[in-house]
Design an enzyme around this catalytic site. Structure first.
Site, PDB file in Angstrom:
ATOM      1  N   ASP A 104       0.841  -1.200   0.000  1.00  8.75           N
ATOM      2  CA  ASP A 104       0.000   0.000   0.000  1.00  8.75           C
ATOM      3  C   ASP A 104       0.876   1.250   0.000  1.00  8.75           C
ATOM      4  O   ASP A 104       2.037   1.209   0.446  1.00  8.75           O
ATOM      5  CB  ASP A 104      -0.878   0.037   1.260  1.00  8.75           C
ATOM      6  CG  ASP A 104      -1.848  -1.136   1.304  1.00  8.75           C
ATOM      7  OD1 ASP A 104      -2.157  -1.700   0.239  1.00  8.75           O
ATOM      8  OD2 ASP A 104      -2.270  -1.481   2.430  1.00  8.75           O
TER       9      ASP A 104
HETATM   10  N1  URA Z   1      -1.226  -5.983   3.835  1.00 11.05           N
HETATM   11  C1  URA Z   1      -1.713  -4.733   3.877  1.00 11.05           C
HETATM   12  O1  URA Z   1      -2.760  -4.500   4.449  1.00 11.05           O
HETATM   13  N2  URA Z   1      -1.042  -3.765   3.252  1.00 11.05           N
HETATM   14  C2  URA Z   1       0.133  -3.967   2.609  1.00 11.05           C
HETATM   15  O2  URA Z   1       0.712  -3.023   2.066  1.00 11.05           O
HETATM   16  C3  URA Z   1       0.639  -5.279   2.589  1.00 11.05           C
HETATM   17  C4  URA Z   1      -0.059  -6.270   3.218  1.00 11.05           C
END
Ligand code: URA
Length: 240
Positions: A104
């Site tokens: 993310d």
């Molecule tokens: N899980 C998440 O919620 N975000 C990420 O960036 C990676 C794994």
């Protein structure tokens, strides 16, 4: 491979630049000046030099990046969006890099960037169940019941039942109402770890990927820095 293509692929300049170099007589193959842009180079055997510098051909590169928060792992070509490959300098920036698995925008940590599409597929393929480890901080105190729920497969808000995951609680601060933990998952659904925590009533406030397929993020890499994955690391990740 055509001489102009090899030089352009290896970052010696744009196709136009390298054609100029070739026309100027600045390019040698096995010591002899070659002025034909379409000259057929054996990239595995021939010694190619441009302006006196040896150009070593490599088809694929594999980078380990410590992605900083605020940068997308992949901007999908949207103009003006800062993405991880924009942080790669002249050393590897001329390769057509893509991430092997996403993080993310507000997440940090281990991101693999490569131009090897088969490798990307093998890393993200659900059938390979490549493990990913995340260090997280949460609002809400994690407890043994959460560990059990993670191990049995958390059911997300949309009804999807996750594969079993390992939750190791590092700190459970009852007074502050916060926790720190390491979560190991074997799949890569959208916002997976945040949604798993949320399904247990906890909010992830910080998330950093610390390993992929048993390969740990190099602790010497500051956010935004990268290095090539070693042969041993690539072997662990199943590249060969
Ligand atoms: N899980 C998440 O919620 N975000 C990420 O960036 C990676 C794994």
């Amino acid at each position: 491979m055509r001489l102009d293509r090899l030089l352009a692929n290896m970052g010696a300049g744009s196709r136009k630049d390298v054609r100029k170099l070739i026309a100027q007589g600045a390019v040698r193959v096995n010591g002899a000046v070659v002025r034909d842009c379409g000259f057929d180079v054996n990239e595995a055997a021939d010694k190619v030099e441009a302006a006196g510098k040896e150009i070593v051909y490599r088809e694929f590169v594999y980078l380990m990046m410590n992605k900083p928060a605020g940068v997308l792992s992949c901007g999908d070509g949207v103009p003006g969006v800062k993405e991880a490959k924009d942080l790669v300098g002249d050393d590897f920036g001329f390769y057509d890099l893509s991430p092997a698995g996403r993080l993310d925008a507000d997440s940090e940590g281990f991101l693999i960037l490569t131009n090897d599409g088969n490798f990307i597929h093998s890393i993200i393929s659900p059938s390979r169940n490549v493990s990913k480890e995340y260090y997280i901080r949460t609002e809400g105190v994690l407890d043994e019941a959460d560990c059990e729920a993670f191990a049995n497969g958390v059911v997300l808000g949309d009804g999807y039942k996750c594969l079993g995951a390992h939750l190791e609680i590092l700190k459970a601060d009852q007074a502050g109402g916060v926790s720190e933990a390491v979560v190991t998952v074997h799949e890569g659904k959208f916002h997976q770890v945040k949604r798993m925590a949320l399904a247990r009533g906890k909010k992830v406030t910080y998330l950093k990927r610390i390993s992929v397929g048993g390969v740990a993020l190099d602790p010497s890499l500051e956010p935004g820095e990268y290095r090539e994955l070693t042969r041993e690391e690539l072997a662990k990740l199943g590249a060969f």
